[in-house]
Structure formats: C-alpha cells, structure tokens
Scaffold this motif. Sequence first.
Motif, short mmCIF file in Angstrom:
data_model
loop_
_atom_site.label_atom_id
_atom_site.label_comp_id
_atom_site.label_asym_id
_atom_site.label_seq_id
_atom_site.Cartn_x
_atom_site.Cartn_y
_atom_site.Cartn_z
N LEU A 114 38.10 37.56 42.26
CA LEU A 114 38.36 39.24 42.50
C LEU A 114 37.14 39.75 42.28
N GLU A 115 36.21 39.66 41.28
CA GLU A 115 35.22 40.25 40.85
C GLU A 115 34.10 39.94 41.90
N GLN A 116 33.89 38.62 42.51
CA GLN A 116 33.09 38.42 43.40
C GLN A 116 33.57 38.95 44.98
N GLN A 117 34.72 39.05 45.18
CA GLN A 117 35.15 39.91 46.56
C GLN A 117 34.98 41.25 46.36
N LEU A 118 35.00 41.92 45.09
CA LEU A 118 34.45 43.28 45.21
C LEU A 118 33.06 43.46 45.25
N ARG A 119 32.47 42.83 44.32
CA ARG A 119 30.90 43.06 44.28
C ARG A 119 30.40 42.64 45.67
N ARG A 120 30.69 41.73 46.51
CA ARG A 120 30.16 41.49 47.76
C ARG A 120 30.48 42.59 48.68
N ARG A 121 31.38 43.35 48.37
CA ARG A 121 31.57 44.63 49.44
C ARG A 121 31.08 45.87 49.11
N GLY A 122 30.32 45.63 47.66
CA GLY A 122 29.72 46.96 47.25
C GLY A 122 30.59 47.91 46.65
N ILE A 123 31.79 47.37 46.14
CA ILE A 123 32.57 48.12 45.29
C ILE A 123 32.41 48.54 44.02
N ASP A 124 32.28 49.82 43.65
CA ASP A 124 32.13 50.41 42.14
C ASP A 124 33.43 51.08 41.51
N THR A 125 34.22 51.39 42.47
CA THR A 125 35.20 52.14 41.98
C THR A 125 36.62 51.49 42.23
N ILE A 126 37.63 51.20 41.34
CA ILE A 126 38.99 50.71 41.71
C ILE A 126 40.15 51.54 41.49
N VAL A 127 40.84 51.67 42.37
CA VAL A 127 42.10 52.63 42.45
C VAL A 127 43.23 51.65 42.21
N ILE A 128 43.88 51.70 41.25
CA ILE A 128 44.79 50.74 40.52
C ILE A 128 46.17 51.08 40.37
N GLY A 129 47.09 50.13 40.73
CA GLY A 129 48.82 50.50 40.57
C GLY A 129 49.39 49.28 40.56
N GLY A 130 50.55 49.35 40.56
CA GLY A 130 51.70 48.09 40.64
C GLY A 130 52.59 48.02 39.39
N ILE A 131 53.07 46.68 39.25
CA ILE A 131 53.97 46.39 38.09
C ILE A 131 53.63 45.28 37.70
N ALA A 132 53.60 45.36 36.33
CA ALA A 132 53.85 46.19 35.43
C ALA A 132 52.99 46.91 34.60
N THR A 133 53.07 48.00 34.31
CA THR A 133 52.09 49.24 33.82
C THR A 133 51.23 48.23 32.52
N ASN A 134 52.02 48.02 31.43
CA ASN A 134 51.55 47.27 30.36
C ASN A 134 51.15 46.02 30.40
N PHE A 135 51.16 45.15 31.64
CA PHE A 135 50.88 43.74 31.62
C PHE A 135 49.83 43.61 32.67
N GLY A 136 50.19 43.31 33.65
CA GLY A 136 49.23 42.98 35.05
C GLY A 136 48.39 44.33 35.12
N VAL A 137 48.96 45.49 35.16
CA VAL A 137 47.94 46.57 35.64
C VAL A 137 47.00 46.71 34.32
N GLU A 138 47.70 46.82 33.12
CA GLU A 138 46.79 47.18 32.01
C GLU A 138 45.74 46.07 31.59
N SER A 139 46.01 44.82 32.00
CA SER A 139 45.06 43.68 31.79
C SER A 139 43.90 43.78 32.75
N THR A 140 44.38 44.11 33.97
CA THR A 140 43.49 43.93 35.08
C THR A 140 42.29 45.14 34.85
N ALA A 141 42.95 46.32 34.49
CA ALA A 141 42.09 47.47 34.17
C ALA A 141 41.24 47.23 32.93
N ARG A 142 41.58 46.80 32.20
CA ARG A 142 40.85 46.51 30.70
C ARG A 142 39.79 45.63 31.19
#
Length: 191
Positions: A114-142
């Motif tokens: 994931l990081e490589q995919q984002l960096r290669r596209r010049g991404i500096d901002t992530i808009v995030i959502g999904g299921i579940a807030t305190n598991f996949g979403v929060e872990s990815t956001a941290r």
Amino acid sequence: MTQALSLNARTTALVMIDLQHGIVGRQIAPYSGAQVVAKAKPLADALRAKGGTVVWVHVLLNELLALPADAPGRTPDTPPAPAEASELVPEIGAQAGDVIIAKRQWGAFYGTNLEQQLRRRGIDTIVIGGIATNFGVESTARAAFDLGFKLVFVEDATSGLNEEMHHFSFNKLFPHMGHVRSTQETIAAFA
C-alpha cells in the motif's frame, strides 16, 4: 468551528477498509454495512472523476493473523470462511484503475504494498473510511499517520463493532490525527 477543507485530488487517495461480503453484513453501529457502502461509492466516484486514487482494501479472512488474546476474533475451531467472504462487494463500484490491496491483519500497510502504491502516485493525503472503526480503519490510520500522510476521516462512511467504540475514535482520537468530516463535506473539498 470546523475549518474549511480543500483537498488536491491528484495527491489524495480514498482508502476504504474491508467493504467485503464477510464483513459488510455483520451487525455494526452506528451505520449499517449497506449505509457505509452507499457513502463509499459516491466518495470514490467523486475523487476518481477529479483524478484522484481510489484504494479498496480487503482482508483475507482465512489468513487473518490470529494471536492468543482474551477476546480473539477467531479460535482454532472457527470454521473457515467461504472464499466469497473475502471478496469486495460489487455495490462499491470498483473500477479497473482502482488499487486493490489484500491484507492479512487489521492494518492495511504492514505486509502489503500500500505505501509503495501511494508514494508512486505522489499521494500525500488519505481519505479513510470503512469497517470497522476501531480495528482496520484505526490500525491503518495510525500507520498512515506514522508514515507522514495527512488524514481525513469520513465519519458517516465508517462504522464500528458498536456505537460507543466508533464515537470514541471519532471524538477523542481522530481529531488529533487529522480532519473529521462527513461524506458530503469531503466530496465538496475535492479540487
């Protein structure tokens, strides 16, 4: 008062977590899986139309990391999930140019590209959502925060195992890591 938000679509990625058959139908709150999916699609369509990157993350349920815990998600006698359970739901409207990430733990960065995919596209901002807030979403956001990505949390395109846990993250944690916005406010910010 919430500050105005403007997001350069070309350097922004929408990262939606675990909108797949085996998770969307679960009992979650404060929004149902169908409601989260209904918000994810217009977010993706709007960002894609402005030249942004759309990322769909799904967990391979039968390969999910399972360590000893007081309240494990899986036990040794848990039957395997059907293959379809790990597949993204068609209602999200994934497109050929979207990035699909398969993960084997809560967070979408560790053990994936994931990081490589984002960096290669010049991404500096992530808009995030999904299921579940305190598991996949929060872990990815941290992890994203630790990697220096700017974050926008879409409250009504995210849901948790229960309402109290969801609201804790959105009220007490996520405002310290980035911006908390609604789907409508986020779409309006894409430039």
